[in-house]
Enzyme design. Structure first.
Site, PDB file in Angstrom:
ATOM      1  N   ASP A 117      -1.199  -4.940   5.885  1.00 18.14           N
ATOM      2  CA  ASP A 117      -1.979  -6.137   5.224  1.00 18.14           C
ATOM      3  C   ASP A 117      -1.840  -5.889   3.755  1.00 18.14           C
ATOM      4  O   ASP A 117      -1.005  -4.937   3.110  1.00 18.14           O
ATOM      5  CB  ASP A 117      -3.495  -5.504   5.258  1.00 18.14           C
ATOM      6  CG  ASP A 117      -3.548  -4.054   4.864  1.00 18.14           C
ATOM      7  OD1 ASP A 117      -2.882  -3.306   4.968  1.00 18.14           O
ATOM      8  OD2 ASP A 117      -4.785  -3.968   4.465  1.00 18.14           O
ATOM      9  N   GLU A 118      -2.188  -7.004   3.026  1.00 20.44           N
ATOM     10  CA  GLU A 118      -2.346  -7.075   1.657  1.00 20.44           C
ATOM     11  C   GLU A 118      -1.076  -6.915   0.905  1.00 20.44           C
ATOM     12  O   GLU A 118      -1.104  -6.179  -0.297  1.00 20.44           O
ATOM     13  CB  GLU A 118      -3.450  -6.305   1.130  1.00 20.44           C
ATOM     14  CG  GLU A 118      -4.859  -6.593   1.469  1.00 20.44           C
ATOM     15  CD  GLU A 118      -5.969  -5.696   1.303  1.00 20.44           C
ATOM     16  OE1 GLU A 118      -7.158  -6.328   0.755  1.00 20.44           O
ATOM     17  OE2 GLU A 118      -5.598  -4.248   1.022  1.00 20.44           O
ATOM     18  N   SER A 119       0.111  -7.217   1.469  1.00 16.10           N
ATOM     19  CA  SER A 119       1.301  -6.949   0.907  1.00 16.10           C
ATOM     20  C   SER A 119       1.729  -8.289  -0.056  1.00 16.10           C
ATOM     21  O   SER A 119       2.675  -8.788   0.121  1.00 16.10           O
ATOM     22  CB  SER A 119       2.599  -6.901   2.185  1.00 16.10           C
ATOM     23  OG  SER A 119       3.865  -5.928   1.335  1.00 16.10           O
ATOM     24  N   HIS A 177       0.739  -1.280   0.186  1.00 18.92           N
ATOM     25  CA  HIS A 177       0.003   0.014  -0.006  1.00 18.92           C
ATOM     26  C   HIS A 177       0.936   1.258   0.036  1.00 18.92           C
ATOM     27  O   HIS A 177       0.573   2.122   0.608  1.00 18.92           O
ATOM     28  CB  HIS A 177      -0.849   0.060   1.026  1.00 18.92           C
ATOM     29  CG  HIS A 177      -1.935  -1.005   1.288  1.00 18.92           C
ATOM     30  ND1 HIS A 177      -3.098  -0.699   0.341  1.00 18.92           N
ATOM     31  CD2 HIS A 177      -2.177  -2.291   1.624  1.00 18.92           C
ATOM     32  CE1 HIS A 177      -4.012  -1.754   0.607  1.00 18.92           C
ATOM     33  NE2 HIS A 177      -3.404  -2.615   1.251  1.00 18.92           N
TER      34      HIS A 177
END
Length: 515
Positions: free
Chosen positions: A326-328, A263
């Site tokens: 998150d969401e890496s 992100h």
């Protein structure tokens, strides 16, 4: 004579008055209290204001400010409410008492009878939380600033304290930017329902929203983009300090989030040296996730992170810094864990405590860490097994950016739709049944901003679901009751109308209410 006769008629018809001043019968049936207090006892008689009513306050400036707020509410009444700390009766008092009598720092006792209206806490925070209950006890006309000639407050005693230490809301200002005034408006609304944490998601692929003086291109370049290019912008450090101070005045702690290592496209577009190939990425205005990462192998990455954490920590008096995590998806697990362990040390160096989305557990956590559960209980459970505390934000119940129904004009549906009843009818204590209650720090309602770009949009998605979450966070489990809450919320619509909140009018609340 005419005025006295008018007052007598009011007492007979509505409060069954036995004496003009001291014996005004009480009636709490019409009260709408959200979150529902722990204990409510009805007193025989209520409190009648008159020309001799005085206000008494503790000497602490924070408590005096609460007393001043109360006085200002009565400016459209004939009652002067002179400050006087020498009277014993016919007084409205705001008091600090010992923690032996009110152990919780956010607890309070509100006692109203024919002799006095008393609000007490063991800290100014407790008095402030109690003030929010008192505001709900006061008549709508007073809150609306209308001229009124008589005022009777129902007699009652409320003993109250929170279920959870952490009761928050997250606002994503990275996908779309929201101004200082818009954030302060939200803080005012949060305070009404005893929320105490504002988590600001300050950075993401679409935008970098906080000035870092040692890395000025973060806002010069990274602050110039947003989803669809609709609302770019950023906070200067003075802007951010203003938000923090305003939140403190409402006894709300600001928690800044600097999302990493994923992100991060806005940072990568601003400084090419943070990319492994040394080339700047293009600014991103879409809604896809999981495609960006800081370069874990470069020393400059950690110099960058330390500078950011150092400047953020210096402006943030609260305990926590949120690292996202998150969401890496394009960061290998090995690199992800190496990166976070180095960053964990940086956060500790600046005397802050780490919060991260549940994925950070893979880097190794302990009792000094907080994982925020949002999607997978198995992931968060691994963090809990290591001793970490947890903040509950299950997307299917608490994500405010989910649409109410498929026809909602704004919002997303990847976690489903969340109607007002679905947001309320669940038990936070049942998500992780086998962990000690002490590991569940509290709950938080995230509002991601891919589809929203105004205060009206914020309020439409947050209200009334945020109010239900506030009750789940504050009130005791024994008092969770959808039927009771539905009736109270329906009646509370009028107060939200007065406050100008752009709330969603849910069809599940269309229950006929007796006048």
């Amino acid at each position: 004579m005419a005025f006295r006769f008018f007052m007598l008629l009011i007492c007979i018809s509505f409060f069954s008055c036995k004496k003009e001043k001291n014996l005004v019968s009480t009636n709490i049936d019409k009260l709408v209290l959200i979150p529902i207090p722990d204990q409510i006892v009805e007193e025989d008689y209520g409190f009648l204001f008159d020309q001799e009513t005085r206000v008494m306050s503790d000497t602490l400036p924070e408590v005096q400010a609460i007393a001043t707020q109360f006085k200002s509410l009565l400016k459209q009444t004939p009652f002067p409410l002179i400050l006087d700390n020498e009277v014993d009766e016919n007084v409205v008092s705001f008091n600090i008492v010992s923690s032996d009598s009110i152990p919780s720092p956010e607890g309070y006792v509100l006692a109203i009878n024919n002799k006095r209206l008393s609000l007490a806490g063991s800290t100014p925070t407790g008095v402030f939380r109690g003030m929010q209950t008192l505001l709900q006890v006061l008549p709508d006309a007073l809150i609306a600033g209308k001229q009124i000639d008589s005022l009777v407050i129902p007699g009652l005693k409320i003993i109250d304290e929170p279920q959870y230490e952490y009761r928050g809301m997250m606002l994503d200002v990275a996908r779309h930017f929201f101004t200082v005034d818009e954030v302060k408006r939200l803080i005012d609304q949060m305070a009404l329902y005893k929320l105490n944490k504002l988590h600001l998601h300050l950075t993401d692929d679409q935008g970098w929203r906080i000035e870092i003086k040692s890395w000025p291109k973060l806002t010069e370049i990274g602050g110039s983009s947003s989803v669809r290019g609709e609302r770019p912008g950023f906070y200067t450090q003075e802007d951010y300090k203003s938000i923090v101070a305003y939140a403190q005045s409402k006894f709300i702690t600001v928690i800044p989030e600097i999302d990493m290592p994923g992100h991060t496209n806005a940072a990568l577009a601003s400084y090419p040296e943070l990319n492994c190939n040394g080339k700047a990425t293009k600014l991103y205005r879409g809604m896809r996730v999981g495609f960006s990462t800081l370069c874990v192998d470069k020393d400059i990455t950690y110099a960058f992170v330390e500078d950011v954490i150092k400047e953020i920590a210096a402006m943030t008096p609260g305990t926590y810094i949120h690292l996202g995590g998150d969401e890496s998806h394009v960061t290998s697990k090995k690199d992800y864990n190496i990166f976070l362990n180095k960053v964990f040390s940086i956060v500790k160096k600046y005397k802050k405590q780490v919060i991260g989305w549940e994925e950070i557990e893979s880097a190794g956590v302990d009792s000094t860490y907080i994982v925020q559960h949002w999607q997978r209980t198995t992931t968060a459970s691994r963090g809990l097994a290591q001793g970490a505390k947890v903040i509950l934000s299950p997307a299917k119940r608490m994500y405010l950016d989910m649409k109410y129904t498929k026809k909602s004009p704004v919002g997303l549906t990847w976690a489903g739709t969340v109607e007002v009843d679905s947001a309320y009818i669940w038990k936070p204590s049942q998500i992780f049944k086998d962990v000690p209650p002490s590991q569940v720090l509290g709950i938080e309602s995230p509002l991601w901003s891919e589809t929203i770009k105004s205060s009206d949009d914020i309020e439409y998605l947050a209200f009334p679901r945020l109010i239900g979450h506030a009750e789940l966070g504050w009130s005791k489990r024994k008092n969770y009751n959808w039927d009771s809450y539905k009736l109270r919320l329906n009646k509370h619509y009028n107060r939200m109308n007065i406050l100008g909140i752009n709330y969603y009018k849910s069809p599940v609340l269309k229950t006929k209410i007796k006048p």
